[in-house]
Design a protein around this motif. Sequence first.
Motif, PDB file in Angstrom:
ATOM      1  N   LEU A  38       7.672  18.435 -12.671  1.00 39.18           N
ATOM      2  CA  LEU A  38       8.553  17.431 -13.256  1.00 39.18           C
ATOM      3  C   LEU A  38       9.776  17.158 -12.369  1.00 39.18           C
ATOM      4  O   LEU A  38      10.242  16.020 -12.257  1.00 39.18           O
ATOM      5  CB  LEU A  38       9.009  17.870 -14.651  1.00 39.18           C
ATOM      6  N   LYS A  39      10.288  18.232 -11.752  1.00 44.31           N
ATOM      7  CA  LYS A  39      11.431  18.085 -10.866  1.00 44.31           C
ATOM      8  C   LYS A  39      11.095  17.183  -9.681  1.00 44.31           C
ATOM      9  O   LYS A  39      11.858  16.270  -9.323  1.00 44.31           O
ATOM     10  CB  LYS A  39      11.888  19.449 -10.378  1.00 44.31           C
ATOM     11  N   ASN A  40       9.932  17.412  -9.073  1.00 42.18           N
ATOM     12  CA  ASN A  40       9.534  16.610  -7.916  1.00 42.18           C
ATOM     13  C   ASN A  40       9.090  15.201  -8.319  1.00 42.18           C
ATOM     14  O   ASN A  40       9.271  14.248  -7.553  1.00 42.18           O
ATOM     15  CB  ASN A  40       8.413  17.316  -7.150  1.00 42.18           C
ATOM     16  N   ALA A  41       8.540  15.067  -9.526  1.00 43.04           N
ATOM     17  CA  ALA A  41       8.190  13.738 -10.025  1.00 43.04           C
ATOM     18  C   ALA A  41       9.451  12.896 -10.209  1.00 43.04           C
ATOM     19  O   ALA A  41       9.462  11.701  -9.914  1.00 43.04           O
ATOM     20  CB  ALA A  41       7.429  13.847 -11.346  1.00 43.04           C
ATOM     21  N   LYS A  42      10.515  13.533 -10.676  1.00 46.08           N
ATOM     22  CA  LYS A  42      11.795  12.833 -10.850  1.00 46.08           C
ATOM     23  C   LYS A  42      12.361  12.396  -9.491  1.00 46.08           C
ATOM     24  O   LYS A  42      12.873  11.286  -9.339  1.00 46.08           O
ATOM     25  CB  LYS A  42      12.788  13.733 -11.571  1.00 46.08           C
ATOM     26  N   LYS A  43      12.242  13.275  -8.488  1.00 46.79           N
ATOM     27  CA  LYS A  43      12.721  12.924  -7.156  1.00 46.79           C
ATOM     28  C   LYS A  43      11.948  11.739  -6.577  1.00 46.79           C
ATOM     29  O   LYS A  43      12.523  10.843  -5.950  1.00 46.79           O
ATOM     30  CB  LYS A  43      12.601  14.126  -6.218  1.00 46.79           C
ATOM     31  N   LEU A  44      10.621  11.738  -6.792  1.00 48.24           N
ATOM     32  CA  LEU A  44       9.814  10.629  -6.293  1.00 48.24           C
ATOM     33  C   LEU A  44      10.171   9.330  -7.009  1.00 48.24           C
ATOM     34  O   LEU A  44      10.183   8.250  -6.397  1.00 48.24           O
ATOM     35  CB  LEU A  44       8.327  10.929  -6.474  1.00 48.24           C
ATOM     36  N   GLN A  45      10.466   9.422  -8.314  1.00 49.30           N
ATOM     37  CA  GLN A  45      10.857   8.221  -9.053  1.00 49.30           C
ATOM     38  C   GLN A  45      12.175   7.657  -8.513  1.00 49.30           C
ATOM     39  O   GLN A  45      12.338   6.440  -8.398  1.00 49.30           O
ATOM     40  CB  GLN A  45      11.005   8.549 -10.545  1.00 49.30           C
ATOM     41  N   GLU A  46      13.098   8.544  -8.159  1.00 47.71           N
ATOM     42  CA  GLU A  46      14.356   8.097  -7.561  1.00 47.71           C
ATOM     43  C   GLU A  46      14.099   7.419  -6.216  1.00 47.71           C
ATOM     44  O   GLU A  46      14.738   6.406  -5.873  1.00 47.71           O
ATOM     45  CB  GLU A  46      15.301   9.285  -7.384  1.00 47.71           C
ATOM     46  N   ALA A  47      13.151   7.980  -5.450  1.00 48.90           N
ATOM     47  CA  ALA A  47      12.796   7.378  -4.162  1.00 48.90           C
ATOM     48  C   ALA A  47      12.158   6.003  -4.362  1.00 48.90           C
ATOM     49  O   ALA A  47      12.426   5.057  -3.606  1.00 48.90           O
ATOM     50  CB  ALA A  47      11.849   8.298  -3.395  1.00 48.90           C
ATOM     51  N   ASP A  79      12.702   3.928  -6.895  1.00 54.53           N
ATOM     52  CA  ASP A  79      13.760   2.987  -7.273  1.00 54.53           C
ATOM     53  C   ASP A  79      14.571   2.540  -6.058  1.00 54.53           C
ATOM     54  O   ASP A  79      15.007   1.386  -5.984  1.00 54.53           O
ATOM     55  CB  ASP A  79      14.699   3.642  -8.307  1.00 54.53           C
ATOM     56  N   MET A  80      14.758   3.447  -5.103  1.00 55.26           N
ATOM     57  CA  MET A  80      15.539   3.126  -3.917  1.00 55.26           C
ATOM     58  C   MET A  80      14.747   2.249  -2.933  1.00 55.26           C
ATOM     59  O   MET A  80      15.290   1.339  -2.307  1.00 55.26           O
ATOM     60  CB  MET A  80      15.971   4.423  -3.215  1.00 55.26           C
ATOM     61  N   LEU A  81      13.442   2.511  -2.827  1.00 57.75           N
ATOM     62  CA  LEU A  81      12.631   1.813  -1.830  1.00 57.75           C
ATOM     63  C   LEU A  81      12.026   0.513  -2.332  1.00 57.75           C
ATOM     64  O   LEU A  81      11.549  -0.294  -1.527  1.00 57.75           O
ATOM     65  CB  LEU A  81      11.489   2.729  -1.360  1.00 57.75           C
ATOM     66  N   GLU A  82      12.036   0.297  -3.634  1.00 56.33           N
ATOM     67  CA  GLU A  82      11.362  -0.877  -4.192  1.00 56.33           C
ATOM     68  C   GLU A  82      11.855  -2.194  -3.604  1.00 56.33           C
ATOM     69  O   GLU A  82      11.040  -3.079  -3.287  1.00 56.33           O
ATOM     70  CB  GLU A  82      11.497  -0.900  -5.712  1.00 56.33           C
ATOM     71  N   PRO A  83      13.186  -2.390  -3.401  1.00 55.30           N
ATOM     72  CA  PRO A  83      13.616  -3.659  -2.787  1.00 55.30           C
ATOM     73  C   PRO A  83      13.056  -3.870  -1.376  1.00 55.30           C
ATOM     74  O   PRO A  83      12.876  -5.006  -0.948  1.00 55.30           O
ATOM     75  CB  PRO A  83      15.146  -3.520  -2.745  1.00 55.30           C
ATOM     76  N   TYR A  84      12.782  -2.757  -0.676  1.00 59.88           N
ATOM     77  CA  TYR A  84      12.274  -2.857   0.696  1.00 59.88           C
ATOM     78  C   TYR A  84      10.764  -3.039   0.746  1.00 59.88           C
ATOM     79  O   TYR A  84      10.229  -3.676   1.658  1.00 59.88           O
ATOM     80  CB  TYR A  84      12.641  -1.607   1.498  1.00 59.88           C
ATOM     81  N   LEU A  85      10.060  -2.439  -0.220  1.00 61.23           N
ATOM     82  CA  LEU A  85       8.608  -2.405  -0.171  1.00 61.23           C
ATOM     83  C   LEU A  85       7.947  -3.346  -1.158  1.00 61.23           C
ATOM     84  O   LEU A  85       6.736  -3.326  -1.302  1.00 61.23           O
ATOM     85  CB  LEU A  85       8.110  -0.971  -0.429  1.00 61.23           C
ATOM     86  N   LYS A  86       8.759  -4.180  -1.827  1.00 60.07           N
ATOM     87  CA  LYS A  86       8.176  -5.123  -2.784  1.00 60.07           C
ATOM     88  C   LYS A  86       7.311  -6.118  -2.040  1.00 60.07           C
ATOM     89  O   LYS A  86       7.661  -6.610  -0.984  1.00 60.07           O
ATOM     90  CB  LYS A  86       9.293  -5.854  -3.537  1.00 60.07           C
ATOM     91  N   SER A  87       6.187  -6.470  -2.635  1.00 67.33           N
ATOM     92  CA  SER A  87       5.251  -7.414  -1.985  1.00 67.33           C
ATOM     93  C   SER A  87       5.865  -8.807  -1.985  1.00 67.33           C
ATOM     94  O   SER A  87       6.434  -9.230  -2.981  1.00 67.33           O
ATOM     95  CB  SER A  87       3.940  -7.420  -2.719  1.00 67.33           C
ATOM     96  N   LEU A  96       0.820  -1.212   0.000  1.00 64.68           N
ATOM     97  CA  LEU A  96       0.000   0.000   0.000  1.00 64.68           C
ATOM     98  C   LEU A  96       0.854   1.262   0.000  1.00 64.68           C
ATOM     99  O   LEU A  96       0.559   2.237  -0.697  1.00 64.68           O
ATOM    100  CB  LEU A  96      -0.944  -0.010   1.215  1.00 64.68           C
ATOM    101  N   LEU A  97       1.932   1.248   0.778  1.00 63.19           N
ATOM    102  CA  LEU A  97       2.824   2.403   0.826  1.00 63.19           C
ATOM    103  C   LEU A  97       3.472   2.634  -0.533  1.00 63.19           C
ATOM    104  O   LEU A  97       3.542   3.775  -1.017  1.00 63.19           O
ATOM    105  CB  LEU A  97       3.895   2.179   1.894  1.00 63.19           C
ATOM    106  N   MET A  98       3.934   1.551  -1.176  1.00 66.50           N
ATOM    107  CA  MET A  98       4.528   1.685  -2.500  1.00 66.50           C
ATOM    108  C   MET A  98       3.502   2.207  -3.503  1.00 66.50           C
ATOM    109  O   MET A  98       3.809   3.042  -4.352  1.00 66.50           O
ATOM    110  CB  MET A  98       5.087   0.334  -2.949  1.00 66.50           C
ATOM    111  N   SER A  99       2.281   1.715  -3.401  1.00 65.07           N
ATOM    112  CA  SER A  99       1.215   2.162  -4.297  1.00 65.07           C
ATOM    113  C   SER A  99       0.936   3.655  -4.122  1.00 65.07           C
ATOM    114  O   SER A  99       0.736   4.388  -5.104  1.00 65.07           O
ATOM    115  CB  SER A  99      -0.055   1.349  -4.038  1.00 65.07           C
ATOM    116  N   MET A 100       0.934   4.146  -2.886  1.00 63.32           N
ATOM    117  CA  MET A 100       0.692   5.573  -2.626  1.00 63.32           C
ATOM    118  C   MET A 100       1.804   6.442  -3.210  1.00 63.32           C
ATOM    119  O   MET A 100       1.550   7.492  -3.802  1.00 63.32           O
ATOM    120  CB  MET A 100       0.571   5.799  -1.118  1.00 63.32           C
ATOM    121  N   ILE A 101       3.050   5.997  -3.054  1.00 62.33           N
ATOM    122  CA  ILE A 101       4.172   6.776  -3.583  1.00 62.33           C
ATOM    123  C   ILE A 101       4.109   6.830  -5.105  1.00 62.33           C
ATOM    124  O   ILE A 101       4.331   7.890  -5.718  1.00 62.33           O
ATOM    125  CB  ILE A 101       5.512   6.171  -3.114  1.00 62.33           C
TER     126      ILE A 101
END
Length: 286
Positions: A267-276, A278-286, A238-243
């Motif tokens: 666009l600048k903030n969308a890029k920052k969220l995309q970087e976040a 990519d970084m969090l996906e290994p932790y928040l993967k279902s 759910l957290l990954m889905s919200m981000i």
Amino acid sequence: MPEWFEIVLRSILFIAVLFLMTKILGSKQISQLSFFEYISGITIGSVAAEVITGVDGNIIHGLIVLVLFCGITYGVDVLSLKSKKFRDFAEGKSVVFIKDGKIMEDSLRKEHYTIDDLNSLLRKKNVFNAADVEFAVLEPNGDLSVFLKKENRPLIPKDLNLKVANEKVPQTVIMDGKILDDPLAEANKTRQWLKTELDKLGVALDNVFMAQVDSYGQLTVDVYDDQLKLPTSQQKPLLMSMIKKSQSDLESFALQTDSDEAKKMYLKNAKKLQEAIDMLEPYLKS
């Protein structure tokens, strides 16, 4: 003294003596036996059985033999630690059975192993084709260590340049319906947090056989009632889905606005969220 009672006393005495001797010799004596330890173990067991059941035997003589073999075995272990040559003599050396994908027939014959024995050892390592093996060595304890050819090894995240999260040992926080405070503190959790998580799952503490907290702080529960199906935790998905939704909304806002300044900000903030992401996906993967 009745004969049966004397046997009981001898049994208790020798169980205590053998336990003490095993503690002195260490866990190696019961796990990975060398040639000498194998012989010593059989002899000690035989002497103990003979003295226990032989009522007319001299118990002192039996104890002397046990202590003597214990001392010799301990001395061999000490010498093995100090001398590589003595260790190779007493415990044996590793023998290469497969090298560069080629079976070493001479090594098999030397160790009195047949090709069927080799295949059996390989199957224990989940290898059913000897041609898949790059290197295999028979260890002194009789175990076979296998190194597969590169094309036959399973893929790992490093091969794909993927980042994965570091994991710690899960902490068992409930066992047999009782909360274990030390592991709970090790996981940086409190009893109140644990109660809240159990309430979310609709499980009573008394019905929990075992519960563990993983390195991400997620609680997994096994209950006594095997027919009871517990809901799967959806916190991380759910957290990954919200981000991801927030990142998508920012890109959508950038397309809808007529202001160049606002578009650039979105666009600048969308890029920052995309970087976040990519970084969090290994932790928040279902």
